[in-house]
Design an enzyme around this catalytic site. Sequence first.
Site, PDB file in Angstrom:
ATOM      1  N   HIS A  49      26.201  24.337  29.534  1.00  0.00           N
ATOM      2  CA  HIS A  49      27.273  24.579  28.557  1.00  0.00           C
ATOM      3  C   HIS A  49      28.289  23.430  28.630  1.00  0.00           C
ATOM      4  O   HIS A  49      29.470  23.613  28.882  1.00  0.00           O
ATOM      5  CB  HIS A  49      27.954  25.926  28.822  1.00  0.00           C
ATOM      6  CG  HIS A  49      28.616  26.503  27.603  1.00  0.00           C
ATOM      7  ND1 HIS A  49      29.950  26.333  27.329  1.00  0.00           N
ATOM      8  CD2 HIS A  49      28.130  27.251  26.579  1.00  0.00           C
ATOM      9  CE1 HIS A  49      30.256  26.955  26.209  1.00  0.00           C
ATOM     10  NE2 HIS A  49      29.166  27.510  25.728  1.00  0.00           N
ATOM     11  N   ASP A  83      27.322  30.808  18.806  1.00  0.00           N
ATOM     12  CA  ASP A  83      26.510  29.714  19.347  1.00  0.00           C
ATOM     13  C   ASP A  83      25.437  30.209  20.311  1.00  0.00           C
ATOM     14  O   ASP A  83      24.539  29.457  20.682  1.00  0.00           O
ATOM     15  CB  ASP A  83      27.388  28.649  20.009  1.00  0.00           C
ATOM     16  CG  ASP A  83      28.276  29.189  21.114  1.00  0.00           C
ATOM     17  OD1 ASP A  83      28.788  30.312  20.961  1.00  0.00           O
ATOM     18  OD2 ASP A  83      28.467  28.485  22.127  1.00  0.00           O
ATOM     19  N   HIS A  84      25.506  31.495  20.701  1.00  0.00           N
ATOM     20  CA  HIS A  84      24.522  32.063  21.620  1.00  0.00           C
ATOM     21  C   HIS A  84      23.519  32.984  20.932  1.00  0.00           C
ATOM     22  O   HIS A  84      22.548  33.406  21.563  1.00  0.00           O
ATOM     23  CB  HIS A  84      25.231  32.828  22.737  1.00  0.00           C
ATOM     24  CG  HIS A  84      26.002  31.947  23.665  1.00  0.00           C
ATOM     25  ND1 HIS A  84      25.579  31.641  24.947  1.00  0.00           N
ATOM     26  CD2 HIS A  84      27.187  31.290  23.504  1.00  0.00           C
ATOM     27  CE1 HIS A  84      26.458  30.852  25.531  1.00  0.00           C
ATOM     28  NE2 HIS A  84      27.443  30.615  24.669  1.00  0.00           N
ATOM     29  N   HIS A 132      28.999  35.564  21.024  1.00  0.00           N
ATOM     30  CA  HIS A 132      29.510  34.428  20.262  1.00  0.00           C
ATOM     31  C   HIS A 132      28.357  33.742  19.531  1.00  0.00           C
ATOM     32  O   HIS A 132      27.239  33.643  20.044  1.00  0.00           O
ATOM     33  CB  HIS A 132      30.238  33.449  21.181  1.00  0.00           C
ATOM     34  CG  HIS A 132      31.628  33.921  21.525  1.00  0.00           C
ATOM     35  ND1 HIS A 132      32.350  33.384  22.565  1.00  0.00           N
ATOM     36  CD2 HIS A 132      32.420  34.876  20.968  1.00  0.00           C
ATOM     37  CE1 HIS A 132      33.540  33.988  22.611  1.00  0.00           C
ATOM     38  NE2 HIS A 132      33.597  34.891  21.663  1.00  0.00           N
ATOM     39  N   HIS A 185      26.377  37.144  25.728  1.00  0.00           N
ATOM     40  CA  HIS A 185      27.476  37.667  24.908  1.00  0.00           C
ATOM     41  C   HIS A 185      27.198  37.330  23.444  1.00  0.00           C
ATOM     42  O   HIS A 185      26.181  36.692  23.138  1.00  0.00           O
ATOM     43  CB  HIS A 185      28.833  37.109  25.359  1.00  0.00           C
ATOM     44  CG  HIS A 185      28.998  35.640  25.182  1.00  0.00           C
ATOM     45  ND1 HIS A 185      28.271  34.702  25.890  1.00  0.00           N
ATOM     46  CD2 HIS A 185      29.817  34.918  24.365  1.00  0.00           C
ATOM     47  CE1 HIS A 185      28.633  33.492  25.534  1.00  0.00           C
ATOM     48  NE2 HIS A 185      29.570  33.591  24.596  1.00  0.00           N
ATOM     49  N   ASP A 188      29.019  32.040  29.468  1.00  0.00           N
ATOM     50  CA  ASP A 188      30.433  31.666  29.380  1.00  0.00           C
ATOM     51  C   ASP A 188      31.265  32.654  30.197  1.00  0.00           C
ATOM     52  O   ASP A 188      31.083  33.869  30.098  1.00  0.00           O
ATOM     53  CB  ASP A 188      30.900  31.716  27.930  1.00  0.00           C
ATOM     54  CG  ASP A 188      30.144  30.746  27.041  1.00  0.00           C
ATOM     55  OD1 ASP A 188      29.165  30.149  27.510  1.00  0.00           O
ATOM     56  OD2 ASP A 188      30.528  30.608  25.870  1.00  0.00           O
ATOM     57  N   HIS A 225      34.943  36.939  29.472  1.00  0.00           N
ATOM     58  CA  HIS A 225      34.990  35.784  28.573  1.00  0.00           C
ATOM     59  C   HIS A 225      35.653  36.200  27.270  1.00  0.00           C
ATOM     60  O   HIS A 225      35.045  36.834  26.412  1.00  0.00           O
ATOM     61  CB  HIS A 225      33.589  35.248  28.301  1.00  0.00           C
ATOM     62  CG  HIS A 225      33.568  34.117  27.311  1.00  0.00           C
ATOM     63  ND1 HIS A 225      34.323  32.966  27.470  1.00  0.00           N
ATOM     64  CD2 HIS A 225      32.887  33.959  26.142  1.00  0.00           C
ATOM     65  CE1 HIS A 225      34.107  32.159  26.454  1.00  0.00           C
ATOM     66  NE2 HIS A 225      33.241  32.740  25.632  1.00  0.00           N
TER      67      HIS A 225
END
Length: 301
Positions: free
Chosen positions: A269, A65-66, A63, A61, A211, A140
Amino acid sequence: MFALTFLGTSASVPSAERNHPALLLEVAGQRMLIDCGEGTQRQLLRSGAGFRRLDRILLTHGHLDHVLGIPGLFSTLGLRQTSDAMTIHGGPGTLDIVIRILAGLWGPGRAPISVQFAPVSEGQVVDTGDFTIDCFPVRHRDTDSFGFSFRSPARRHLLSDRLSALGVPDGPMRGELAGGRTITLEGGRTINPEDVLGPPSGGKKLVVIGDTETTDGLSKHVADSDLLVIEATFLDRDAATARDYGHLTAAESARFAAANNVRQLVLTHLSGRYEDDEILAEAAKIFPHVRIAADFDRIDV
């Protein structure tokens, strides 16, 4: 065989021990990343994996942080000239985020390396013959999130005792039989592959879920997997907070693995608010074949 190297196992905020999410997968001579959090390029170097033959990124996805490690990785690959092209797979919304990040740094279509963007929807992503990659939607928060299923096919192997009994000599004839083709021995006797091939064996299934706020509807994709990698951001005592932030607890992930005949569970995670032993204890009460991922762990499937 699938070889996994965990490059980042933290939830949202990195720690001294855990980097932002990233996972290196090696299979059949190919190497790819699943997610690419900030600092992934340094984790590749620290792990000893390096950048060679790295040409695919699968994004769970969008976000930050990814995905924030992608610009730095591309900059380094461009300087080293070690990559001809990179293919990035992800949901359309996720790819749009990455495209805008790269365009903001270098201008539209001017990344340091050649990039192909491949939007995914539920179904097959890749079929190399040696392995397949399928994806499936997960929930998510407000993202277009996907999990990934990797399979290596079961193969039938020649039975040496049958070959000897039927008088098949060493050499090309055995290769023909292994390839599914009928042969003719001296004297005119034919041997069919079915006469000398054993039952299918050796197929493996790996599932990686990033996530996710629920496991509802995911069983059909996870059932009977040899290894499941999934998040465990919270403990059950904080289940309400997990719901608020769109994540699972360690107990929920363990129950999911137990209900779907998973052979091994790896939790990642992970939040710095908990000790690893707490997370492991909560999951192991429900599903004993579980381990906590740490940065630079390597697991072969």
